[in-house]
Design an enzyme around this catalytic site. Sequence first.
Site, PDB file in Angstrom:
ATOM      1  CB  SER A  93      -0.983  -0.003   1.170  1.00 17.35           C
ATOM      2  OG  SER A  93      -0.323   0.110   2.396  1.00 17.35           O
ATOM      3  CG  ASN A  94       3.667   2.688   2.996  1.00 14.99           C
ATOM      4  OD1 ASN A  94       3.636   3.879   3.260  1.00 14.99           O
ATOM      5  ND2 ASN A  94       3.326   1.752   3.859  1.00 14.99           N
ATOM      6  CG  HIS A 137      10.841   0.321  11.843  1.00 17.62           C
ATOM      7  ND1 HIS A 137      10.963  -1.020  11.552  1.00 17.62           N
ATOM      8  CD2 HIS A 137      10.472   0.391  13.142  1.00 17.62           C
ATOM      9  CE1 HIS A 137      10.691  -1.723  12.637  1.00 17.62           C
ATOM     10  NE2 HIS A 137      10.393  -0.898  13.610  1.00 17.62           N
TER      11      HIS A 137
HETATM   12  C1  GRF Z   1       4.502  -0.560   6.673  1.00 17.95           C
HETATM   13  O1  GRF Z   1       3.873  -0.445   7.915  1.00 17.95           O
HETATM   14  C2  GRF Z   1       5.937  -0.167   6.757  1.00 17.95           C
HETATM   15  O2  GRF Z   1       6.196   0.762   7.741  1.00 17.95           O
HETATM   16  C3  GRF Z   1       6.619  -1.449   7.120  1.00 17.95           C
HETATM   17  O3  GRF Z   1       5.891  -2.445   6.470  1.00 17.95           O
HETATM   18  C4  GRF Z   1       4.566  -2.014   6.238  1.00 17.95           C
HETATM   19  C5  GRF Z   1       4.271  -2.192   4.778  1.00 17.95           C
HETATM   20  O4  GRF Z   1       2.921  -2.037   4.478  1.00 17.95           O
HETATM   21  N1  GRF Z   1       8.023  -1.373   6.841  1.00 17.95           N
HETATM   22  P1  GRF Z   1       2.466  -1.978   2.957  1.00 17.95           P
HETATM   23  O5  GRF Z   1       2.990  -3.254   2.290  1.00 17.95           O
HETATM   24  O6  GRF Z   1       3.079  -0.759   2.358  1.00 17.95           O
HETATM   25  O7  GRF Z   1       0.974  -1.940   2.952  1.00 17.95           O
END
Ligand code: GRF
Length: 190
Positions: free
Chosen positions: A13-14, A104
Amino acid sequence: MKKIAIFASGSGSNAENIATYFASNDTARVALILSNRADAPVLQRAARLGIESAVFDRDTFYKGEKIVELLSAHGIDYVVLAGFLWLVPDNLLKAYPDKIVNIHPSLLPKHGGKGMYGDRVHRAVIESGDKESGITIHRVNEFYDSGSIIAQYRVPVTSDDTPETVAAKVHALEYKYFPIEIEKEIGKLQ
Ligand code: GRF
């Protein structure tokens, strides 16, 4: 315009949020999404966004120069780890000095290190009775979660919070600030 590659192991999602942010921003474009898992949902997001993707295994990542060659063939200037769980090998660190960033989901140095990812982090925050959590955006080095910190953003944690509600608050911070901090770092590149 600079080119970004994103490494992600899971949902992504990020990765999607960053790709969408830069789609309408002349600083950079997300040109490549890479995953160590062929079944990672991030790959479907890449396809939907029309972004090229690649899957690699452990040997390809840790032995030889294939990944660095792939990045350089795509003209990648900057590397983003967004939910990517493997330590970055030396050759990749050397190819992109201070140009690899990770996010993180806690206020490092609290609740970081090997095995501290996803809900484990948010559970640890609750179990420790922390009054706040947040995100840490940091440069990547050869150890887990310990490169120099670029930015941290905070949210309060109350006695009503559960790992799920902390996760939701932290995700909101990630979506809001990670693209902006990446843009600032890319702005410093020559
Ligand atoms: C996020 O919470 C990021 O901080 C961590 O892993 C998670 C990834 O979530 N490193 P997504 O795959 O981006 O939904």
